[in-house]
Design a protein around this motif. Sequence first.
Motif, short mmCIF file in Angstrom:
data_model
loop_
_atom_site.label_atom_id
_atom_site.label_comp_id
_atom_site.label_asym_id
_atom_site.label_seq_id
_atom_site.Cartn_x
_atom_site.Cartn_y
_atom_site.Cartn_z
N VAL A 1 0.75 -0.84 0.12
CA VAL A 1 0.17 -0.03 -0.27
C VAL A 1 0.88 1.12 -0.23
CG1 VAL A 1 -2.34 0.92 1.20
CG2 VAL A 1 -1.52 -1.31 1.15
N ALA A 2 0.52 2.45 -0.54
CA ALA A 2 1.28 3.41 -0.88
C ALA A 2 1.24 4.86 -0.34
CB ALA A 2 1.92 3.84 -2.09
N GLY A 3 -0.19 4.47 0.51
CA GLY A 3 -0.71 6.03 1.42
C GLY A 3 -2.20 5.82 1.97
N ASN A 4 -2.76 6.09 2.13
CA ASN A 4 -3.87 6.32 3.19
C ASN A 4 -5.46 7.12 2.48
OD1 ASN A 4 -3.64 8.92 3.86
ND2 ASN A 4 -2.00 8.63 5.92
N PHE A 5 -6.10 7.08 3.01
CA PHE A 5 -7.16 7.94 2.14
C PHE A 5 -7.00 9.57 1.92
CE2 PHE A 5 -10.85 11.15 2.40
CZ PHE A 5 -11.63 10.44 2.42
N PHE A 6 -6.44 10.06 3.11
CA PHE A 6 -6.08 11.56 2.81
C PHE A 6 -5.01 11.41 1.67
CE2 PHE A 6 -7.07 10.85 7.57
CZ PHE A 6 -8.61 11.46 6.93
N GLY A 7 -4.21 10.77 1.21
CA GLY A 7 -3.71 10.77 0.11
C GLY A 7 -2.92 10.06 -0.04
N ALA A 8 -2.16 10.50 -1.18
CA ALA A 8 0.04 9.17 -1.41
C ALA A 8 0.10 9.82 -0.55
CB ALA A 8 -0.25 9.40 -3.07
N GLN A 9 1.89 8.25 -0.52
CA GLN A 9 2.96 9.20 -0.01
C GLN A 9 3.70 10.15 -0.77
OE1 GLN A 9 4.22 5.62 1.32
NE2 GLN A 9 2.66 5.42 2.92
N SER A 10 3.86 9.81 -2.00
CA SER A 10 4.31 11.01 -3.01
C SER A 10 3.82 11.43 -3.84
CB SER A 10 5.73 10.28 -3.54
OG SER A 10 4.97 8.95 -3.27
N ALA A 11 4.01 12.46 -5.23
CA ALA A 11 3.35 12.55 -6.62
C ALA A 11 3.69 11.22 -7.24
CB ALA A 11 4.32 13.63 -7.07
N ILE A 12 1.85 10.22 -7.15
CA ILE A 12 2.05 9.70 -8.43
C ILE A 12 2.36 9.69 -9.81
CG2 ILE A 12 0.22 8.19 -8.98
CD1 ILE A 12 -1.66 9.27 -6.97
N PRO A 13 3.45 8.90 -10.62
CA PRO A 13 3.98 8.68 -12.07
C PRO A 13 3.07 8.65 -12.39
CG PRO A 13 4.63 7.78 -10.00
CD PRO A 13 4.15 8.11 -9.35
N ASP A 14 3.34 9.33 -13.61
CA ASP A 14 2.49 9.28 -14.59
C ASP A 14 1.86 8.22 -15.33
OD1 ASP A 14 2.03 12.11 -14.51
OD2 ASP A 14 3.19 12.18 -16.43
N ASP A 15 2.94 7.77 -15.16
CA ASP A 15 2.99 6.41 -15.75
C ASP A 15 1.79 5.09 -14.95
OD1 ASP A 15 4.71 5.92 -14.39
OD2 ASP A 15 5.48 4.23 -14.72
N LEU A 16 1.69 5.34 -13.48
CA LEU A 16 1.06 4.42 -12.86
C LEU A 16 -0.12 5.00 -12.64
CD1 LEU A 16 0.61 2.60 -10.06
CD2 LEU A 16 1.30 4.46 -9.08
N ALA A 17 -0.52 6.66 -12.79
CA ALA A 17 -1.66 7.17 -12.88
C ALA A 17 -2.38 6.92 -13.87
CB ALA A 17 -1.69 8.52 -13.35
N ASP A 18 -1.80 6.37 -15.15
CA ASP A 18 -2.62 5.90 -16.44
C ASP A 18 -3.11 4.31 -15.96
OD1 ASP A 18 -1.16 8.11 -17.52
OD2 ASP A 18 0.33 7.27 -18.52
N ILE A 19 -2.00 3.67 -15.03
CA ILE A 19 -2.85 1.82 -14.79
C ILE A 19 -4.24 2.24 -13.75
CG2 ILE A 19 -2.77 0.59 -13.26
CD1 ILE A 19 0.69 1.21 -13.88
N LEU A 20 -4.02 3.67 -13.03
CA LEU A 20 -5.35 3.47 -12.42
C LEU A 20 -6.49 3.58 -13.09
CD1 LEU A 20 -6.82 3.93 -9.26
CD2 LEU A 20 -5.54 6.44 -9.77
N ALA A 21 -6.44 4.72 -13.91
CA ALA A 21 -7.55 4.89 -14.62
C ALA A 21 -7.67 4.19 -15.62
CB ALA A 21 -6.97 6.69 -16.32
N ASP A 22 -7.05 3.16 -16.25
CA ASP A 22 -7.37 2.16 -17.20
C ASP A 22 -8.21 0.96 -16.31
OD1 ASP A 22 -6.29 3.39 -19.14
OD2 ASP A 22 -4.17 1.72 -19.08
N LYS A 23 -8.03 0.80 -14.79
CA LYS A 23 -8.36 0.07 -14.28
C LYS A 23 -9.79 -0.11 -13.50
CE LYS A 23 -5.00 -3.08 -15.14
NZ LYS A 23 -5.05 -4.51 -15.76
N MET A 24 -9.43 1.94 -13.66
CA MET A 24 -11.17 2.55 -13.06
C MET A 24 -11.82 2.56 -14.52
SD MET A 24 -10.00 5.49 -10.49
CE MET A 24 -11.60 5.92 -10.50
N ALA A 25 -12.01 3.19 -15.43
CA ALA A 25 -12.32 2.70 -17.08
C ALA A 25 -12.71 0.90 -17.27
CB ALA A 25 -12.25 2.73 -17.81
N GLN A 26 -11.72 -0.10 -16.65
CA GLN A 26 -11.97 -1.24 -17.27
C GLN A 26 -13.32 -2.02 -15.68
OE1 GLN A 26 -9.03 -4.18 -16.14
NE2 GLN A 26 -10.06 -5.73 -16.18
N LEU A 27 -12.90 -1.54 -14.43
CA LEU A 27 -14.35 -2.00 -13.35
C LEU A 27 -15.86 -1.35 -13.99
CD1 LEU A 27 -14.54 -3.25 -11.24
CD2 LEU A 27 -14.65 -0.66 -10.31
#
Length: 488
Positions: free
Chosen positions: A266-292
């Motif tokens: 796990v990389a953070g908590n409800f209140f935010g990430a522990q560091s800036a999110i790399p663009d490639d990881l943000a892309d994965i999150l967007a893709d997985k949300m769209a998939q769901l």
Amino acid sequence: MLIPANRLLDAARIEFARLLPLLADSGIDGSAAQSVAHALGLMQAREAGGVAHVRRQFRQLAQTLDGLGELIDATETRRVIAQAQDMEELAGLEAQWTAALASAQRAVQNANAADVPADQRLALLQTLVDWETADRQAQIGNSVGAIDENATEITREKLTAYLRDRFDDPSLVVTDLHPISGGFGKQTTIFAVEGQSLSGEYVIRRDIGENAGLDTSCHLIHREYPVIRAAFEQGFPAPEALWLDTDHPLLPGGHFIVMRKAGGKVAGNFFGAQSAIPDDLADILADKMAQLHAIEPLRELGDLTDTIRTELWDLPLRDCVERYIRNWYDFYLCEQHTPSPALVALYGWLLDNIPDSSGTPRLIHGDIGFHNFLIENGQMTALVDWEFAHIGDPAEELGYVNVTVGPSLDWQRFMARYQAAGGKYVSPETLRFYGVWAYARNASGANILSTRLISGLADDLKLAILPYLHVPPFLQGAKALIEAELAA
């Protein structure tokens, strides 16, 4: 609101009992571990008993003196006891108790100096030893130094016995086991096992106990399990849930599921990430949300909960959302809770401002954020903790992400990626609405869970932090979004 000290101490004693086997000096007489355990017991007994406990001590001393008859002259001690009857303050009563003990001691000294037959002197000794032993032991309550054999904690020995029984495989041995901290709705334990029938690393996800957890959405494990399985079978990166167990005498406690352990952390908590999110990881999150959100209605789930029901898949989106929010509002009001005028005001605003979204209801995870997805080598390996899963508006998921990890994202880029992967456009106004809802819903859950600690329905010490470290930023976050909406 102040959490009663006796509830904090009771939960602290239980938590410390869980830690004792892990402490190097836990079995050493006079060790630091033993000292802390007994100090917690003394504080808990004093807080729980208070004035009533000291008054009971006076009564028991008086009864003991009555039983001694003429063996000692207890006239002075009885006078001291009588003086305590009108006292109300604990400190004053305790001082008077010390005076009563001193008076009783002088009476015994006088008896020792008198010419008393040996059999009477022995009877005096026996009576006073039994009384004083019981009095002192009552002040510390039940020892937390030893863990009851029937306790609900999972141990290597218990888990090994359970797995051997389940798989009828005496070769199975649990080689590693440790609980995972964090989270408020479930107990999570990682274990490793070797054997013919089962080998590798696994996760136990367990209800925190009867009547202790939330009973809405998929918060009970027997409701969460089919949703996790259904998402996994659709090819979504949910955990691989292997089995559900609601009949487990060898592992007493809440019901549980066993899952294959996914890689990552796990990389953070409800209140935010522990560091800036790399663009490639943000892309994965967007893709997985769209998939769901592209998964077709999972009608096979049937009428699983109040928020996963067959008819909800076919409702207009606004009606589905209104039912979900009203369900939570009614749940909050009906459950034992700590009154919160601010939270009720938030519900009023939410029910007055439900957006008219286009589209059809879809399966919503309900708690997507860095606190619930696992990352390994820059990739998301699993979306965990589906206890908030329900049928609703995919925009709700986006609003939730916006208030949890949104500040760490290039939001325009993220939304463009989400839409390119098949997701729908969501207006800023709708995002703000669902951000308010994210805060209000989590404040509701935190309120109810912390109240269960206060009332004694739950004993998980970490619930004590919810009213102070979580609820205030939830309420302030919702207020700020509403003010931003009014200013827009």
